[in-house]
Motif scaffolding. Structure first.
Motif, PDB file in Angstrom:
ATOM      1  N   SER A  41       0.794  -1.143   0.119  1.00  0.00           N
ATOM      2  CA  SER A  41      -0.138  -0.002  -0.153  1.00  0.00           C
ATOM      3  C   SER A  41       0.726   1.401  -0.058  1.00  0.00           C
ATOM      4  CB  SER A  41      -0.944  -0.065   1.096  1.00  0.00           C
ATOM      5  OG  SER A  41      -1.830  -1.177   1.349  1.00  0.00           O
ATOM      6  N   PHE A  42       1.948   1.358   1.007  1.00  0.00           N
ATOM      7  CA  PHE A  42       2.760   2.494   0.944  1.00  0.00           C
ATOM      8  C   PHE A  42       3.351   2.522  -0.374  1.00  0.00           C
ATOM      9  CE2 PHE A  42       7.101   3.941   1.539  1.00  0.00           C
ATOM     10  CZ  PHE A  42       7.152   5.006   1.892  1.00  0.00           C
ATOM     11  N   ILE A  43       3.967   1.534  -1.202  1.00  0.00           N
ATOM     12  CA  ILE A  43       4.441   1.818  -2.350  1.00  0.00           C
ATOM     13  C   ILE A  43       3.644   2.252  -3.628  1.00  0.00           C
ATOM     14  CG2 ILE A  43       5.842   0.359  -4.256  1.00  0.00           C
ATOM     15  CD1 ILE A  43       7.055  -1.459  -2.055  1.00  0.00           C
ATOM     16  N   GLY A  44       2.339   1.593  -3.581  1.00  0.00           N
ATOM     17  CA  GLY A  44       1.402   2.259  -4.539  1.00  0.00           C
ATOM     18  C   GLY A  44       1.253   3.844  -4.295  1.00  0.00           C
ATOM     19  N   ALA A  45       1.128   4.072  -2.950  1.00  0.00           N
ATOM     20  CA  ALA A  45       0.660   5.541  -2.669  1.00  0.00           C
ATOM     21  C   ALA A  45       1.869   6.385  -3.168  1.00  0.00           C
ATOM     22  CB  ALA A  45       0.268   5.669  -1.359  1.00  0.00           C
ATOM     23  N   PHE A  46       3.103   5.900  -2.816  1.00  0.00           N
ATOM     24  CA  PHE A  46       4.433   6.578  -2.982  1.00  0.00           C
ATOM     25  C   PHE A  46       4.375   6.978  -4.674  1.00  0.00           C
ATOM     26  CE2 PHE A  46       8.825   6.859  -3.934  1.00  0.00           C
ATOM     27  CZ  PHE A  46       9.165   8.098  -3.087  1.00  0.00           C
ATOM     28  N   VAL A  82      -1.780  23.925  -1.649  1.00  0.00           N
ATOM     29  CA  VAL A  82      -1.453  22.837  -2.626  1.00  0.00           C
ATOM     30  C   VAL A  82      -0.325  21.903  -2.157  1.00  0.00           C
ATOM     31  CG1 VAL A  82      -1.063  22.291  -4.851  1.00  0.00           C
ATOM     32  CG2 VAL A  82      -2.660  23.856  -4.243  1.00  0.00           C
ATOM     33  N   TRP A  83       0.744  22.639  -2.007  1.00  0.00           N
ATOM     34  CA  TRP A  83       1.962  22.024  -1.830  1.00  0.00           C
ATOM     35  C   TRP A  83       1.998  21.154  -0.384  1.00  0.00           C
ATOM     36  CZ3 TRP A  83       4.497  19.986  -5.635  1.00  0.00           C
ATOM     37  CH2 TRP A  83       4.362  20.836  -6.957  1.00  0.00           C
ATOM     38  N   GLY A  84       1.289  21.991   0.513  1.00  0.00           N
ATOM     39  CA  GLY A  84       1.311  21.276   1.978  1.00  0.00           C
ATOM     40  C   GLY A  84       0.641  20.120   1.745  1.00  0.00           C
ATOM     41  N   LEU A  85      -0.704  20.067   1.098  1.00  0.00           N
ATOM     42  CA  LEU A  85      -1.376  18.867   0.869  1.00  0.00           C
ATOM     43  C   LEU A  85      -0.643  17.599   0.250  1.00  0.00           C
ATOM     44  CD1 LEU A  85      -3.777  16.973   0.767  1.00  0.00           C
ATOM     45  CD2 LEU A  85      -4.568  18.196  -1.353  1.00  0.00           C
ATOM     46  N   ILE A  86       0.308  18.048  -0.784  1.00  0.00           N
ATOM     47  CA  ILE A  86       0.909  17.016  -1.409  1.00  0.00           C
ATOM     48  C   ILE A  86       2.338  16.591  -0.474  1.00  0.00           C
ATOM     49  CG2 ILE A  86       2.715  16.722  -3.333  1.00  0.00           C
ATOM     50  CD1 ILE A  86       0.971  18.768  -5.066  1.00  0.00           C
ATOM     51  N   ALA A  87       2.721  17.396   0.147  1.00  0.00           N
ATOM     52  CA  ALA A  87       3.877  16.997   1.089  1.00  0.00           C
ATOM     53  C   ALA A  87       3.289  16.050   2.184  1.00  0.00           C
ATOM     54  CB  ALA A  87       4.603  18.105   1.726  1.00  0.00           C
ATOM     55  N   SER A  88       1.917  16.434   2.668  1.00  0.00           N
ATOM     56  CA  SER A  88       1.232  15.586   3.500  1.00  0.00           C
ATOM     57  C   SER A  88       1.134  14.115   3.378  1.00  0.00           C
ATOM     58  CB  SER A  88       0.111  15.999   4.144  1.00  0.00           C
ATOM     59  OG  SER A  88      -1.035  15.995   3.234  1.00  0.00           O
ATOM     60  N   MET A  89       1.007  14.115   1.735  1.00  0.00           N
ATOM     61  CA  MET A  89       0.670  12.687   1.170  1.00  0.00           C
ATOM     62  C   MET A  89       2.003  11.705   1.397  1.00  0.00           C
ATOM     63  SD  MET A  89      -1.025  13.507  -2.362  1.00  0.00           S
ATOM     64  CE  MET A  89      -2.639  14.504  -2.590  1.00  0.00           C
ATOM     65  N   TYR A  90       3.210  12.617   1.124  1.00  0.00           N
ATOM     66  CA  TYR A  90       4.501  11.729   1.463  1.00  0.00           C
ATOM     67  C   TYR A  90       4.577  11.202   2.973  1.00  0.00           C
ATOM     68  CZ  TYR A  90       6.352  13.157  -3.100  1.00  0.00           C
ATOM     69  OH  TYR A  90       6.522  13.258  -4.379  1.00  0.00           O
ATOM     70  N   LEU A  91       4.402  12.276   3.773  1.00  0.00           N
ATOM     71  CA  LEU A  91       4.706  12.169   5.315  1.00  0.00           C
ATOM     72  C   LEU A  91       3.613  11.094   5.861  1.00  0.00           C
ATOM     73  CD1 LEU A  91       5.807  15.333   6.531  1.00  0.00           C
ATOM     74  CD2 LEU A  91       7.203  13.205   6.107  1.00  0.00           C
ATOM     75  N   GLY A  92       2.350  11.548   5.353  1.00  0.00           N
ATOM     76  CA  GLY A  92       1.116  10.828   5.962  1.00  0.00           C
ATOM     77  C   GLY A  92       1.270   9.384   5.775  1.00  0.00           C
ATOM     78  N   ASN A  93       1.644   8.792   4.434  1.00  0.00           N
ATOM     79  CA  ASN A  93       1.817   7.534   4.187  1.00  0.00           C
ATOM     80  C   ASN A  93       2.902   6.926   4.873  1.00  0.00           C
ATOM     81  OD1 ASN A  93      -0.129   6.170   1.861  1.00  0.00           O
ATOM     82  ND2 ASN A  93       0.499   8.191   1.190  1.00  0.00           N
TER      83      ASN A  93
END
Length: 509
Positions: free
Chosen positions: A117-122, A356-367
């Protein structure tokens, strides 16, 4: 490399103690939502959306998106341990995850699922990082005809590329359009479909509809089925994790294929559920041991889990860049942006760069945080299913009612929520899809405004949708998507049958 510098700026926004705490809380809440079969990603985000009204938009979207990531992770726990998919996209995971747990390797199955799941999201987030700004810049050339053609493409894709009955999809979408038109006409100021009820003057809030359709509807179905939880206990320690991580690189090709399948199904309105089934089938087709699938094959977990997370993450790309959601949860998040006063689309990357970029960064850290949290708390979340469903269901309904009341501080909203709950229950029983209804409810008014403006620009001529190569190509693609099932049937009839290569050998004509 403007994207890289903007992404680092996003990490600076996310890395504040407050936002990081919201990220962890969101992941934990999301896993809890994913574990409970009566809820789901869209339901959880919809129910908890009112709690974010007092937050700034960046913190709010970080919390809600992390609830979404957590729900994607959590659905695999019940699928593997109890053979009960916590989410629709976890159904394919049960095919090999539960047999693997029955063989005594529940820890390995869970580790494989979470890591995949982590790999797919990344992979999907990397795609969003570099493609979203390009799509947004391209979309700056859009006028009313172009925007309506994109909305038309979205609606037609749901009908033509959906896996369900196209007539049921159209009926569901038509009901969504009807609900979206209730209230005051923004152009003429006239009331539409209110039938004399003052409470309908403001129309149906999409949040009330989503809470009822998904939350209450799912609970009613679950109560009717009388869920009883039985399954294996699970323990994940460092040794099991490391052993599984040593095995997973063997399936790099499956992970890569599943990531691309998930990204495609996320950007188009396919969604995580079809992506997981499709990836499971592809993984089985290319596997060295296809006969092992269904009996506890780890590759049967890697495929669907990678694709589901990639699709769930990629669905945010059209939502951010074009204002068009690629999944029900993305549609709920789109509604949240509108409530916070943000207009999704190309200008969002210019006017709200930090957001926008806070959301995208949260995708990296969140996963990354989600992978760590889920690996360390599996036994705790699995034990929740030992609580009788007769206790869990009323608690969920109470939370839904509180969320609905918070929207308008009125009991009318709670009654509307219950009505939508019954509609959701009936739709589930009759096998009607809910996603097209939600999509039409969220985008119906915007599509209507774009269409009216396009007609004004084109002097009332429908050919304005083919007035230039850009809008013409999108409109043509939309019609192609709409009639694709019919086109495919005609092509199958025209295409001559394949000749049997061994007919001569067997003496058969």
């Amino acid at each position: 490399m403007d994207e890289i510098s903007a992404l680092f700026g996003g990490f600076a926004v996310v890395a504040t103690p407050y936002n990081f705490l919201l990220m962890v809380v969101g992941i934990i809440l999301g896993v809890l939502i994913g574990v409970l079969p009566g809820l789901g990603g869209a339901n959880g985000v919809a129910i908890l959306l009112p709690l974010t009204f007092s937050m700034n938009p960046t913190s709010a979207i970080i919390l809600l998106s992390c609830i979404y990531w957590g729900a994607l992770f959590g659905g695999a726990i019940t699928a593997i341990l109890f053979n009960i998919p916590g989410e629709p996209w976890s159904v394919a995971t049960t095919f090999d995850g539960y047999p693997m747990a029955q063989k005594g390797n529940a820890g390995g199955a869970l580790t494989a699922a979470f890591t995949s799941s982590f790999i797919g999201a990344f992979v999907a987030v990397v795609m969003i990082t570099f493609l979203a700004p390009l799509v947004a810049k391209f979309a700056l050339r859009f006028g009313p005809p172009e925007f309506f053609s994109v909305y038309l493409l979205t609606f037609c894709s749901f009908v033509g590329m959906g896996k369900g009955n196209p007539f049921k999809i159209v009926a569901s979408m038509a009901l969504g359009f009807a609900l979206a038109s209730v209230g005051m006409d923004t152009v003429t100021g006239q009331l539409r479909l209110t039938f004399g009820f003052e409470a309908l003057m403001r129309g149906f809030d999409f949040l009330i509809a989503v809470i009822g359709l998904f939350g209450i509807g799912e609970i009613l179905i679950s109560m009717e089925e009388g869920l009883a939880f039985q399954g294996k206990s699970a323990k994940i320690d460092a040794k099991i994790v490391l052993q599984t991580w040593k095995i997973l690189p063997k399936y790099w090709a499956t992970s890569l294929r599943s990531s691309f399948v998930g990204i495609w199904m996320g950007i188009t309105p396919g969604g995580a559920t079809p992506a997981s089934f499709m990836s499971y089938g592809i993984a089985k087709k290319f596997a060295k041991n296809p006969d092992g699938f269904g009996k506890g094959e780890i590759e049967g977990i890697v495929g669907p889990e990678t694709a589901a997370h990639a699709a769930g993450t990629a669905a945010l790309l059209p939502m951010l860049a074009l204002g068009i959601p690629g999944s029900p949860t993305a549609a709920v998040l789109l509604g949240g942006l509108l409530i916070w006063g943000l207009q999704p689309g190309p200008l969002l990357f210019v006017e709200q760069k930090d957001f926008v970029w806070g959301l995208i960064a949260s995708m990296y850290l969140g996963n990354l945080v989600g992978l760590f949290v889920i690996l360390t708390t599996v036994p705790l979340f699995a034990s929740i299913l030992r609580i009788p469903f007769s206790i869990i269901a009323p608690v969920i309904i109470a939370i839904c009612a509180i969320g609905a009341y918070t929207v308008g501080n009125s009991m009318h909203e709670v009654w509307f929520m219950l009505v939508f709950g019954v509609v959701g229950y009936v739709f589930k029983k009759l096998d009607y899809p809910l996603a097209p209804l939600v999509l039409a409810l969220v985008l119906g008014a915007k599509a209507e405004d774009s269409f009216r403006q396009a007609m004004l620009v084109g002097g009332g001529e429908i050919w304005v949708l083919w007035s230039n190569p850009l809008v013409g190509s999108i409109s043509t693609l939309a019609l192609l998507m709409l009639f694709w099932p019919l086109i495919a049937k005609v092509m199958a009839k025209i295409r001559p049958p394949k000749k049997d290569e061994f007919a001569d050998v067997r003496g058969v004509d």
